[in-house]
Design an enzyme around this catalytic site. Sequence first.
Site, PDB file in Angstrom:
ATOM      1  CE1 TYR A  29      -3.394   3.070   1.041  1.00 58.73           C
ATOM      2  CE2 TYR A  29      -1.455   3.778   2.300  1.00 58.73           C
ATOM      3  CZ  TYR A  29      -2.945   3.875   1.816  1.00 58.73           C
ATOM      4  OH  TYR A  29      -3.290   5.149   1.880  1.00 58.73           O
ATOM      5  CD  GLU A  77      -6.085   4.900   0.004  1.00 57.36           C
ATOM      6  OE1 GLU A  77      -6.255   5.293   1.254  1.00 57.36           O
ATOM      7  OE2 GLU A  77      -6.906   4.268  -0.592  1.00 57.36           O
TER       8      GLU A  77
END
Length: 377
Positions: free
Chosen positions: A101, A189
Amino acid sequence: MKIHEYQARNLFQKYGIPVPDGFVCHSVDEVKKKVGEDDKLRVVKAQVHVGGRGKAGGVKLAHTKAEAIEHAEKILGMNIKGLTVDKVMIADAVDIEKEFYVGLINDRNTKSVTLMASSEGGVEIEEVAKVSPEKIIRMPIDPTMGLMDWQARKVALQLFSDPKEVRQAAAILVKLYQLYVDTDASLAEINPLVLTPDKKVIAIDGKMNFDDNALYRQAEILAMREVNDDEKKEIEANAKGLSYIKLDGNIGCMVNGAGLAMATMDMIKLYGGEPANFLDIGGSSNPEKVVEAMNILLGDKNVTAVMINIFGGITRCDDVARGLVVALDQIKTEIPIVIRLSGTNAKEGLEIVKTTGLPTVETMSEAAKKAIELSKK
């Protein structure tokens, strides 16, 4: 402002961030035309402004064109967390060795953009923060310097061990930060950022939000905007001088001032209720604002009671009361309304409210308790 995954991926490509090839389709016929006859493995993904698409059945692997069409038929029209899927993205599937991530957010604590990264990709970062906060890397970025190459490498080294992989990841972080700044983003993101078996680092999912206050200078981003009914209400409310955000509860709130609005929602929660919205009519004494605010509140099908909490300063309580009387003349409703007026011209305002027969209370806690009680009836 939010955009869809396929739109975020297009921006990634523009900034040189590697993503799998893909395209968006709005109908099954479009899927039939765009998907090739080869047996390439593809992923069919619902495009809605909400997470949890995979768990809801909105993400499927297709081994053939026939499978892609079959999945698209099932996903298009699907309801995911209250949103209807009207488009799907079809992209080349990627073999995954490891998921990561990476993300950028505006961090009020550090008063800067903060880079976050984790080796726990593929799941919601909020869950990682709750269960394993030590697995999240955080790096505040000096706004005068931007994300330096050495900082990007420092973060990448905590995720990857091979120098080639580190260089790839670091380059992606620098490009993501540049995209973030150039587009006035509030969130960017990549989840997951993946390492493939042939040691390539690729972004296979993207999410971006943008600062509404900067959209006037972001024509390309604004052109991507797709709003649902709730967002339309928020935009319309803003145009009328109201600050409105829809929430998931059933107690409608009308308040003057953001701080008082937050305290009002806290009070409702304290006594076991759930606020349906944040609605700040501001410091104006224009009764028309109250009419507009009541239209918004009573237009929410989830609202079973309304709590009006006004502290008169610049806003005069009698003007709010007059606006409420006009609103109730225009909108016939059986939804119970509780009113608390305090401050400038509160006495005059309460006299006006008495003509409506609506219950009035003296304190905020009384108003919250009464609204919750009436909402259950």
